[in-house]
Design a protein around this motif. Structure first.
Motif, PDB file in Angstrom:
ATOM      1  N   GLY A 335       0.659  -6.348  -5.740  1.00 24.04           N
ATOM      2  CA  GLY A 335       1.492  -5.158  -5.582  1.00 24.04           C
ATOM      3  C   GLY A 335       1.082  -4.013  -6.481  1.00 24.04           C
ATOM      4  O   GLY A 335       1.419  -2.856  -6.199  1.00 24.04           O
ATOM      5  N   LYS A 336       0.347  -4.331  -7.551  1.00 25.06           N
ATOM      6  CA  LYS A 336      -0.100  -3.293  -8.472  1.00 25.06           C
ATOM      7  C   LYS A 336      -1.512  -2.796  -8.165  1.00 25.06           C
ATOM      8  O   LYS A 336      -2.032  -1.939  -8.865  1.00 25.06           O
ATOM      9  CB  LYS A 336      -0.036  -3.813  -9.912  1.00 25.06           C
ATOM     10  CG  LYS A 336       1.386  -4.049 -10.404  1.00 25.06           C
ATOM     11  CD  LYS A 336       1.415  -4.512 -11.851  1.00 25.06           C
ATOM     12  CE  LYS A 336       2.852  -4.691 -12.343  1.00 25.06           C
ATOM     13  NZ  LYS A 336       2.893  -5.168 -13.755  1.00 25.06           N
ATOM     14  N   THR A 337      -2.127  -3.326  -7.101  1.00 20.80           N
ATOM     15  CA  THR A 337      -3.493  -2.915  -6.762  1.00 20.80           C
ATOM     16  C   THR A 337      -3.537  -1.825  -5.696  1.00 20.80           C
ATOM     17  O   THR A 337      -4.607  -1.309  -5.378  1.00 20.80           O
ATOM     18  CB  THR A 337      -4.318  -4.124  -6.261  1.00 20.80           C
ATOM     19  OG1 THR A 337      -3.707  -4.651  -5.062  1.00 20.80           O
ATOM     20  CG2 THR A 337      -4.391  -5.216  -7.315  1.00 20.80           C
ATOM     21  N   PHE A 338      -2.374  -1.481  -5.138  1.00 26.00           N
ATOM     22  CA  PHE A 338      -2.336  -0.410  -4.133  1.00 26.00           C
ATOM     23  C   PHE A 338      -0.926   0.163  -4.058  1.00 26.00           C
ATOM     24  O   PHE A 338       0.039  -0.458  -4.493  1.00 26.00           O
ATOM     25  CB  PHE A 338      -2.773  -0.926  -2.752  1.00 26.00           C
ATOM     26  CG  PHE A 338      -1.773  -1.838  -2.086  1.00 26.00           C
ATOM     27  CD1 PHE A 338      -0.873  -1.336  -1.148  1.00 26.00           C
ATOM     28  CD2 PHE A 338      -1.715  -3.192  -2.391  1.00 26.00           C
ATOM     29  CE1 PHE A 338       0.060  -2.160  -0.531  1.00 26.00           C
ATOM     30  CE2 PHE A 338      -0.786  -4.035  -1.783  1.00 26.00           C
ATOM     31  CZ  PHE A 338       0.096  -3.518  -0.852  1.00 26.00           C
ATOM     32  N   THR A 339      -0.841   1.358  -3.500  1.00 25.17           N
ATOM     33  CA  THR A 339       0.450   1.961  -3.214  1.00 25.17           C
ATOM     34  C   THR A 339       0.372   2.673  -1.875  1.00 25.17           C
ATOM     35  O   THR A 339      -0.671   3.245  -1.530  1.00 25.17           O
ATOM     36  CB  THR A 339       0.867   2.966  -4.318  1.00 25.17           C
ATOM     37  OG1 THR A 339       2.105   3.591  -3.938  1.00 25.17           O
ATOM     38  CG2 THR A 339      -0.183   4.060  -4.517  1.00 25.17           C
TER      39      THR A 339
END
Length: 348
Positions: A335-339
């Motif tokens: 979840g912290k590798t893309f937005t």
């Protein structure tokens, strides 16, 4: 092929202390650049500006969409994605156009970056085998003892080559990866026998086939090809940035997302010939027909909206865990590798 037109190059840079990264990026963002200081300055490093897999970067500039958003974007180029990644982490640029898989690799090293616009849902990569050994290498099962070309060690082509080998029963230690870049250096290595096979993208693929020096072994330019080779969608080309910088410059990131999403939508409604016509003249290397054909072969890899494909991050994690000991033994927070925050607003 497409040896040319490097917009600029950075000297090799070392990793800077984490506390100085945002300050360096902020300083770079405030300097005036090639655009004569008009608009907000942003530097983006591309892992090979003239590669079709990264075509949206230059096309967005050619279409005038950066200018329309009030941005003065300077595109720089490094021949391999791993070098572009280094420039980002060192604070030399605000963004990188490269493969999404670097965001996972960097997280294990304590560096937090995220994809903010996902250009693709397939790698766009092709494993080309030399005609000289095509009878002996009929699948990745035959990689044992072979010299396999990659753009750079630690690059996404390196990652994917290792996965294809391991998936087919060949250990990473049983073949030799050789850094040969792309374009003319790749073609020369294939022709001279410096490599037996190698992973590359269009238009290098198109040129190898035209020169009859290689054959396609594994084709991952389409979602179907990605599914067959990797077991799912494989988000690759993307705009990724340091998470701290994104959080501190949301207006700028939104403008970048607006511009890139416009380009992806434009690409989805125009032919390869029309796209080729918008690109710098020297990108075709004197053969417009071949260049347009290369674009057409690669177009299926691109998204139309910049949104991360469903289950894409999980596929990438599975691929990297198969051979990368750092990631295999690490807990990755996908979840912290893309937005999708910015592309969703851009679409709205």
């Amino acid at each position: 092929m497409r040896k040319s037109a490097r917009i600029a190059a950075l000297a090799t840079v070392g990793l800077l202390a984490a506390g100085s990264l945002t300050a360096c990026a902020d300083e770079a963002a405030s300097t005036s650049g090639k655009g004569g200081g008009k608009g907000e300055k942003v530097k983006i490093m591309v892992g090979g500006l003239d590669k079709v897999i990264y075509l949206p970067a230059m096309l967005t500039q050619q279409l005038g969409y950066f200018d329309a958003e009030g941005l003065d974007v300077e595109l720089l180029s490094e021949p391999a994605g791993v070098q572009a990644e280094t420039a980002l982490v060192a604070g030399q640029v605000q963004g990188t156009v490269g493969f999404y898989d670097h965001t996972l690799d960097l997280q294990t090293k304590g560096k937090h970056v995220e994809s903010v616009v996902q250009f693709s849902h397939a790698p766009g990569e092709v494993e080309i085998v030399s005609n000289k050994v095509a009878k002996d290498i009929t699948s990745p099962k035959d990689f044992k003892g072979r010299k396999l070309g990659v753009t750079g060690l630690g690059s996404s082509t390196d990652f994917l080559t290792k996965y294809l080998a391991v998936k087919n029963g060949v250990q990473v230690s049983e073949f030799s990866p050789v850094a040969v870049g792309a374009g003319p250096t790749f073609l020369s290595a294939l022709e001279k026998g410096s490599i037996d096979a190698g992973m590359t993208t269009d238009p290098t693929v198109a040129m190898a086939l035209e020169k009859k020096i290689g054959k396609v072994l594994v084709d991952m330019r389409t979602p179907e090809g990605s599914q067959e080779a990797l077991g799912g969608p494989y988000p690759s080309s993307s705009l990724y940035m340091q998470t701290d910088w994104v959080n501190g410059h949301k207006d700028t990131v939104q403008k970048l997302a607006n511009a890139f999403v416009k380009t992806l939508k434009w690409m989805s409604t125009h032919s390869a010939d029309e796209i080729a016509a918008k690109m710098p003249a020297d990108y075709s290397q004197g053969d417009k027909k071949l260049y347009a054909s290369a674009i057409e072969s690669t177009l299926p890899m691109f998204t139309e909206d910049g949104v991360m494909p469903e289950n894409g991050p999980e596929t990438v994690e599975k691929v990297l865990k198969a051979f990368n000991p750092n990631i295999k033994n690490a807990t990755i927070d996908l979840g912290k590798t893309f937005t999708t925050e910015f592309v969703e607003k851009a679409a709205g």
